[in-house]
Design a protein around this motif. Structure first.
Motif, PDB file in Angstrom:
ATOM      1  N   LEU A   1       1.356  15.354  16.657  1.00  0.00           N
ATOM      2  CA  LEU A   1       0.496  15.002  16.093  1.00  0.00           C
ATOM      3  C   LEU A   1      -0.421  13.881  16.608  1.00  0.00           C
ATOM      4  CD1 LEU A   1       1.947  14.569  12.279  1.00  0.00           C
ATOM      5  CD2 LEU A   1       0.292  16.391  13.119  1.00  0.00           C
ATOM      6  N   THR A   2      -0.384  14.061  17.781  1.00  0.00           N
ATOM      7  CA  THR A   2      -1.133  12.894  18.691  1.00  0.00           C
ATOM      8  C   THR A   2      -2.511  13.298  18.781  1.00  0.00           C
ATOM      9  OG1 THR A   2      -0.569  14.268  20.815  1.00  0.00           O
ATOM     10  CG2 THR A   2       1.143  12.277  20.126  1.00  0.00           C
ATOM     11  N   LYS A   3      -3.104  14.135  18.690  1.00  0.00           N
ATOM     12  CA  LYS A   3      -4.357  14.613  18.671  1.00  0.00           C
ATOM     13  C   LYS A   3      -5.062  14.334  17.234  1.00  0.00           C
ATOM     14  CE  LYS A   3      -4.805  16.884  23.052  1.00  0.00           C
ATOM     15  NZ  LYS A   3      -3.721  17.347  23.553  1.00  0.00           N
ATOM     16  N   VAL A   4      -4.112  14.411  16.228  1.00  0.00           N
ATOM     17  CA  VAL A   4      -4.447  14.440  14.926  1.00  0.00           C
ATOM     18  C   VAL A   4      -4.589  13.051  14.067  1.00  0.00           C
ATOM     19  CG1 VAL A   4      -3.665  15.511  12.559  1.00  0.00           C
ATOM     20  CG2 VAL A   4      -3.376  17.024  14.883  1.00  0.00           C
ATOM     21  N   ILE A   5      -3.641  12.307  14.512  1.00  0.00           N
ATOM     22  CA  ILE A   5      -3.548  10.836  13.910  1.00  0.00           C
ATOM     23  C   ILE A   5      -3.933   9.988  15.122  1.00  0.00           C
ATOM     24  CG2 ILE A   5      -2.033   9.114  12.775  1.00  0.00           C
ATOM     25  CD1 ILE A   5      -2.074  12.021  11.296  1.00  0.00           C
ATOM     26  N   GLY A   6      -4.828   9.149  14.949  1.00  0.00           N
ATOM     27  CA  GLY A   6      -5.218   8.225  15.822  1.00  0.00           C
ATOM     28  C   GLY A   6      -4.046   7.068  15.909  1.00  0.00           C
TER      29      GLY A   6
ATOM     30  N   PHE B   1       0.619  -1.208  -0.003  1.00  0.00           N
ATOM     31  CA  PHE B   1      -0.072  -0.110   0.158  1.00  0.00           C
ATOM     32  C   PHE B   1       0.919   1.259  -0.002  1.00  0.00           C
ATOM     33  CE2 PHE B   1      -2.494  -3.415   1.932  1.00  0.00           C
ATOM     34  CZ  PHE B   1      -3.639  -3.273   1.275  1.00  0.00           C
ATOM     35  N   ARG B   2       0.851   1.994  -1.021  1.00  0.00           N
ATOM     36  CA  ARG B   2       1.594   3.198  -1.249  1.00  0.00           C
ATOM     37  C   ARG B   2       1.298   4.299  -1.546  1.00  0.00           C
ATOM     38  NH1 ARG B   2       6.776   0.331  -1.468  1.00  0.00           N
ATOM     39  NH2 ARG B   2       7.816   2.229  -1.224  1.00  0.00           N
ATOM     40  N   ASP B   3      -0.181   4.553  -1.162  1.00  0.00           N
ATOM     41  CA  ASP B   3      -0.632   6.016  -1.293  1.00  0.00           C
ATOM     42  C   ASP B   3      -0.186   7.113  -0.564  1.00  0.00           C
ATOM     43  OD1 ASP B   3      -2.152   5.059  -3.642  1.00  0.00           O
ATOM     44  OD2 ASP B   3      -3.825   4.560  -2.284  1.00  0.00           O
ATOM     45  N   PHE B   4      -0.479   8.294  -0.933  1.00  0.00           N
ATOM     46  CA  PHE B   4       0.301   9.301  -0.188  1.00  0.00           C
ATOM     47  C   PHE B   4      -0.840  10.335   0.046  1.00  0.00           C
ATOM     48  CE2 PHE B   4       3.383  13.050   0.642  1.00  0.00           C
ATOM     49  CZ  PHE B   4       4.537  12.275   1.111  1.00  0.00           C
ATOM     50  N   ILE B   5      -0.541  10.996   1.301  1.00  0.00           N
ATOM     51  CA  ILE B   5      -1.619  12.035   1.940  1.00  0.00           C
ATOM     52  C   ILE B   5      -1.056  13.290   1.505  1.00  0.00           C
ATOM     53  CG2 ILE B   5      -2.614  13.118   3.849  1.00  0.00           C
ATOM     54  CD1 ILE B   5      -2.710  10.043   5.067  1.00  0.00           C
ATOM     55  N   SER B   6      -1.838  14.352   1.330  1.00  0.00           N
ATOM     56  CA  SER B   6      -1.198  15.568   0.813  1.00  0.00           C
ATOM     57  C   SER B   6      -2.026  16.611   1.572  1.00  0.00           C
ATOM     58  CB  SER B   6      -1.009  15.884  -0.681  1.00  0.00           C
ATOM     59  OG  SER B   6      -2.456  15.738  -1.295  1.00  0.00           O
ATOM     60  N   SER B   7      -1.255  17.892   1.830  1.00  0.00           N
ATOM     61  CA  SER B   7      -1.923  18.912   2.711  1.00  0.00           C
ATOM     62  C   SER B   7      -3.199  19.485   1.870  1.00  0.00           C
ATOM     63  CB  SER B   7      -0.867  19.851   2.989  1.00  0.00           C
ATOM     64  OG  SER B   7      -0.150  20.542   1.931  1.00  0.00           O
ATOM     65  N   ASP B   8      -2.803  19.556   0.316  1.00  0.00           N
ATOM     66  CA  ASP B   8      -3.984  20.283  -0.112  1.00  0.00           C
ATOM     67  C   ASP B   8      -4.991  19.135  -0.983  1.00  0.00           C
ATOM     68  OD1 ASP B   8      -2.363  19.069  -2.016  1.00  0.00           O
ATOM     69  OD2 ASP B   8      -1.951  20.834  -3.151  1.00  0.00           O
ATOM     70  N   GLY B   9      -4.731  17.904  -0.630  1.00  0.00           N
ATOM     71  CA  GLY B   9      -5.499  16.877  -1.380  1.00  0.00           C
ATOM     72  C   GLY B   9      -5.214  16.555  -2.561  1.00  0.00           C
ATOM     73  N   SER B  10      -3.973  17.084  -3.232  1.00  0.00           N
ATOM     74  CA  SER B  10      -4.107  17.015  -4.587  1.00  0.00           C
ATOM     75  C   SER B  10      -3.531  15.452  -4.932  1.00  0.00           C
ATOM     76  CB  SER B  10      -2.839  17.996  -5.229  1.00  0.00           C
ATOM     77  OG  SER B  10      -1.579  17.644  -4.314  1.00  0.00           O
ATOM     78  N   SER B  11      -3.249  14.714  -3.966  1.00  0.00           N
ATOM     79  CA  SER B  11      -2.776  13.333  -4.293  1.00  0.00           C
ATOM     80  C   SER B  11      -3.853  12.388  -4.065  1.00  0.00           C
ATOM     81  CB  SER B  11      -1.762  12.796  -3.161  1.00  0.00           C
ATOM     82  OG  SER B  11      -2.496  12.915  -1.842  1.00  0.00           O
ATOM     83  N   GLY B  12      -5.197  12.993  -3.916  1.00  0.00           N
ATOM     84  CA  GLY B  12      -6.453  12.400  -3.731  1.00  0.00           C
ATOM     85  C   GLY B  12      -6.842  12.066  -2.161  1.00  0.00           C
ATOM     86  N   LEU B  13      -5.884  12.206  -1.368  1.00  0.00           N
ATOM     87  CA  LEU B  13      -6.142  11.985   0.040  1.00  0.00           C
ATOM     88  C   LEU B  13      -5.656  13.179   0.684  1.00  0.00           C
ATOM     89  CD1 LEU B  13      -4.767   8.551   0.501  1.00  0.00           C
ATOM     90  CD2 LEU B  13      -7.120   9.122   0.542  1.00  0.00           C
ATOM     91  N   LYS B  14      -6.675  13.966   1.460  1.00  0.00           N
ATOM     92  CA  LYS B  14      -6.094  15.270   1.943  1.00  0.00           C
ATOM     93  C   LYS B  14      -5.920  15.015   3.528  1.00  0.00           C
ATOM     94  CE  LYS B  14      -8.230  19.838   2.633  1.00  0.00           C
ATOM     95  NZ  LYS B  14      -6.931  20.343   3.301  1.00  0.00           N
ATOM     96  N   ALA B  15      -4.970  15.742   3.868  1.00  0.00           N
ATOM     97  CA  ALA B  15      -4.632  15.739   5.494  1.00  0.00           C
ATOM     98  C   ALA B  15      -5.749  16.423   5.956  1.00  0.00           C
ATOM     99  CB  ALA B  15      -3.492  16.605   5.790  1.00  0.00           C
ATOM    100  N   GLU B  16      -6.431  15.587   6.879  1.00  0.00           N
ATOM    101  CA  GLU B  16      -7.529  15.952   8.049  1.00  0.00           C
ATOM    102  C   GLU B  16      -7.218  15.545   9.310  1.00  0.00           C
ATOM    103  OE1 GLU B  16     -11.333  15.493   6.201  1.00  0.00           O
ATOM    104  OE2 GLU B  16     -10.404  14.954   4.455  1.00  0.00           O
ATOM    105  N   PRO B  17      -7.574  16.457  10.355  1.00  0.00           N
ATOM    106  CA  PRO B  17      -7.362  16.010  11.658  1.00  0.00           C
ATOM    107  C   PRO B  17      -8.649  14.563  12.005  1.00  0.00           C
ATOM    108  CG  PRO B  17      -8.338  18.042  11.857  1.00  0.00           C
ATOM    109  CD  PRO B  17      -7.862  17.850  10.328  1.00  0.00           C
ATOM    110  N   GLY B  18      -8.127  13.806  12.759  1.00  0.00           N
ATOM    111  CA  GLY B  18      -9.039  12.552  13.076  1.00  0.00           C
ATOM    112  C   GLY B  18      -9.330  11.669  11.755  1.00  0.00           C
ATOM    113  N   ARG B  19      -8.874  11.861  10.915  1.00  0.00           N
ATOM    114  CA  ARG B  19      -9.256  11.030   9.748  1.00  0.00           C
ATOM    115  C   ARG B  19      -8.197   9.689   9.594  1.00  0.00           C
ATOM    116  NH1 ARG B  19      -9.815  12.701   3.070  1.00  0.00           N
ATOM    117  NH2 ARG B  19      -9.670  10.382   2.421  1.00  0.00           N
ATOM    118  N   TYR B  20      -6.856   9.795   9.782  1.00  0.00           N
ATOM    119  CA  TYR B  20      -5.911   8.607   9.705  1.00  0.00           C
ATOM    120  C   TYR B  20      -5.641   8.221  11.219  1.00  0.00           C
ATOM    121  CZ  TYR B  20      -6.061  10.951   5.111  1.00  0.00           C
ATOM    122  OH  TYR B  20      -6.417  11.516   3.959  1.00  0.00           O
TER     123      TYR B  20
END
Ligand SMILES: N[C@@H](CCC(=O)N[C@@H](CS)C(=O)NCC(=O)O)C(=O)O
Length: 230
Positions: A72-77, A30-49
């Motif tokens: 990021l302890t409150k952002v990434i589970g 599994f090699r997808d990438f999260i990006s701050s602006d969502g341009s990779s298809g996966l947007k960085a969002e708190p609580g999502r990952y």
């Protein structure tokens, strides 16, 4: 340790580890990438990952370190597992419900089959899960730390860059050496199944230690004059 074949857990992983007594890490799937602006298809969002990890795995450690270092302890589970009879167990502190779903599961391999019902391959920590798309984003620690380093700055107080432009070539080179000779070298020695393969891996590991020792006797950090991901 067992693996998934066409979505089914098997305890016997036979020759999937290489040949001639040598241990090989299979390429990560599994090699997808999260990006701050969502341009990779996966947007960085708190609580999502969410990160699935164990306290015993050095590959997982670096993602846990980055999760802390980057604030990021409150952002990434975080969900910790332990070795069990089918790979890693997730129900050590009670039943585990997969974030974003109603699925109550026992083993980490079940999130792999939720992601891809016919997955064939190893089930490893760390694994990064997306509760919105209900699938695994990435299970390669070197890529997960890069995402934590650069893509979640909007939600973090620590904007320090552990992979700065001017040091990237040097970091990549030293990472390559550490990955192949040290990180993987330890596994190659530990899991080799004959003496010759063990000695080859052992020698490569200690040559790499000598080289790193030499480097660190002349400078404080492995790359440049500052702490980096290396
Ligand atoms: N390339 C992966 C390797 C991770 C890895 O090998 N983790 C080990 C634990 S230390 C694992 O889960 N092994 C289980 C297996 O290979 O079946 C990464 O760096 O994320």
């Amino acid at each position: 340790m067992g693996m998934l074949v066409e979505g089914h857990w098997i305890d016997e992983d036979g020759n999937s580890r290489g040949s001639g007594g040598k241990f090989d890490h299979l390429p990560t799937y599994f090699r997808d990438f999260i990006s701050s602006d969502g341009s990779s298809g996966l947007k960085a969002e708190p609580g999502r990952y969410h990160i699935y990890a164990t306290k015993t795995c050095p590959w997982a450690h670096r993602t846990l370190l980055f999760r802390h270092l980057k604030g990021l302890t409150k952002v990434i589970g975080l969900h910790l597992g332990e070795s069990g009879n089918e790979g890693y167990r997730l129900d050590i502190n009670g039943p585990h419900v997969v974030p974003g779903t109603d699925e109550q599961i026992t083993y980490l391999h079940e999130i792999y089959t939720l992601s891809n019902s016919s997955y064939t391959g190893r089930v490893t920590v760390p694994t990064l899960w997306d509760e919105k798309e209900k699938r695994i984003v990435n299970n390669e620690s070197s890529e997960i730390i890069r995402m934590f380093n650069s893509e979640f700055n909007e939600y973090s107080e620590n904007h320090y860059d552990y992979y700065p432009n001017e040091l990237r070539n040097e970091i990549d080179d030293i990472n390559e050496l550490i990955y192949s000779k040290v990180n993987n070298g330890v596994y190659q020695a530990g899991f080799s199944s004959n003496q010759a393969a063990y000695e080859e891996a052992f020698d490569a590991l200690f040559d790499a230690f000598e080289m790193l020792e030499d480097r660190l006797s002349k400078q404080r950090y492995l790359c440049g004059e500052r702490i980096t991901e290396a």
